[in-house]
Enzyme design. Structure first.
Site, PDB file in Angstrom:
ATOM      1  N   HIS A 154     -11.173  -1.982   9.328  1.00  0.00           N
ATOM      2  CA  HIS A 154     -10.701  -1.599   8.003  1.00  0.00           C
ATOM      3  C   HIS A 154     -11.632  -2.140   6.923  1.00  0.00           C
ATOM      4  CE1 HIS A 154      -8.575  -5.567   8.669  1.00  0.00           C
ATOM      5  NE2 HIS A 154      -9.078  -5.774   7.459  1.00  0.00           N
TER       6      HIS A 154
HETATM    7  P1  TYD Z   1      -4.032  -6.793  11.659  1.00  0.00           P
HETATM    8  O1  TYD Z   1      -4.240  -6.264  10.279  1.00  0.00           O
HETATM    9  O2  TYD Z   1      -3.769  -5.832  12.765  1.00  0.00           O
HETATM   10  O3  TYD Z   1      -5.295  -7.631  12.061  1.00  0.00           O
HETATM   11  P2  TYD Z   1      -6.796  -7.088  12.061  1.00  0.00           P
HETATM   12  O4  TYD Z   1      -7.411  -7.661  10.830  1.00  0.00           O
HETATM   13  O5  TYD Z   1      -7.421  -7.612  13.280  1.00  0.00           O
HETATM   14  O6  TYD Z   1      -6.756  -5.598  12.015  1.00  0.00           O
HETATM   15  O7  TYD Z   1      -2.880  -7.881  11.582  1.00  0.00           O
HETATM   16  C1  TYD Z   1      -2.018  -8.110  12.658  1.00  0.00           C
HETATM   17  C2  TYD Z   1      -0.581  -8.194  12.144  1.00  0.00           C
HETATM   18  O8  TYD Z   1      -0.430  -9.300  11.268  1.00  0.00           O
HETATM   19  C3  TYD Z   1      -0.163  -6.963  11.382  1.00  0.00           C
HETATM   20  O9  TYD Z   1       1.164  -6.666  11.755  1.00  0.00           O
HETATM   21  C4  TYD Z   1      -0.179  -7.388   9.933  1.00  0.00           C
HETATM   22  C5  TYD Z   1       0.108  -8.873  10.019  1.00  0.00           C
HETATM   23  N1  TYD Z   1      -0.517  -9.686   8.950  1.00  0.00           N
HETATM   24  C6  TYD Z   1       0.270 -10.301   8.012  1.00  0.00           C
HETATM   25  O10 TYD Z   1       1.509 -10.181   8.015  1.00  0.00           O
HETATM   26  N2  TYD Z   1      -0.312 -11.063   7.048  1.00  0.00           N
HETATM   27  C7  TYD Z   1      -1.664 -11.231   7.006  1.00  0.00           C
HETATM   28  O11 TYD Z   1      -2.168 -11.950   6.112  1.00  0.00           O
HETATM   29  C8  TYD Z   1      -2.488 -10.564   7.984  1.00  0.00           C
HETATM   30  C9  TYD Z   1      -3.976 -10.714   7.964  1.00  0.00           C
HETATM   31  C10 TYD Z   1      -1.869  -9.808   8.943  1.00  0.00           C
END
Ligand code: TYD
Length: 137
Positions: free
Chosen positions: A52
């Site tokens: 992303h």
């Molecule tokens: P995700 O966005 O999938 O991680 P990546 O950056 O590897 O794509 O995040 C995993 C899960 O954690 C998703 O359900 C969103 C949650 N999350 C939060 O609640 N707060 C945060 O600050 C972050 C980074 C993720």
């Protein structure tokens, strides 16, 4: 060192006979105020994550233990960065699409962020990323 829109920097190590200590302070050696901290660890073999970009959120990535790689894409160029030392800090600009991979078993990737978590600040669709940022490399 500039890598796409982002910047890989080395911060100082305050070392003495007891060991090392490194510091990041908002607006001193970090170009934003920290509103959120998260860390990625116990990453399974072969996992790639991220996929992303953001509209607003700036981040600083530090592999405080172990190592990983980050692939950066600014819509026209891809560059890979290795984070393999606690004194290497990747200042990740919102307009670089990023993917993290090659996590060592012991990797703890610390992320400092300029914004609270907001799923609306994510661009998870690559075509949308190209549309939003192709004019602003
Ligand atoms: P995700 O966005 O999938 O991680 P990546 O950056 O590897 O794509 O995040 C995993 C899960 O954690 C998703 O359900 C969103 C949650 N999350 C939060 O609640 N707060 C945060 O600050 C972050 C980074 C993720």
């Amino acid at each position: 060192m500039k890598t796409n829109n982002s910047e890989l920097m080395e911060i100082g190590v305050l070392g003495d006979e007891r060991g090392n200590l490194s510091v990041l302070e908002s607006y001193i050696n970090l170009p934003f105020e920290i509103k959120r901290v998260f860390y990625i660890y116990s990453t399974k073999d072969g996992v790639r994550r991220g996929f992303h970009a953001h509209y607003k959120t700036k981040q600083a990535l530090i592999s405080v233990a172990g190592s990983c790689k980050v692939s950066l894409d600014n819509t026209v160029r891809k560059e890979d960065v290795i984070l393999d030392s606690p004194n290497k800090v990747l200042i990740l600009e919102p307009n670089d699409w990023h993917e993290m991979y090659d996590f060592s078993d012991d990797c703890v990737l610390l992320v400092l962020a300029s914004e609270l978590y907001n799923s609306n600040d994510y661009i998870r669709d690559y075509e949308e990323f190209i549309k939003v940022y192709s004019e602003t490399k």
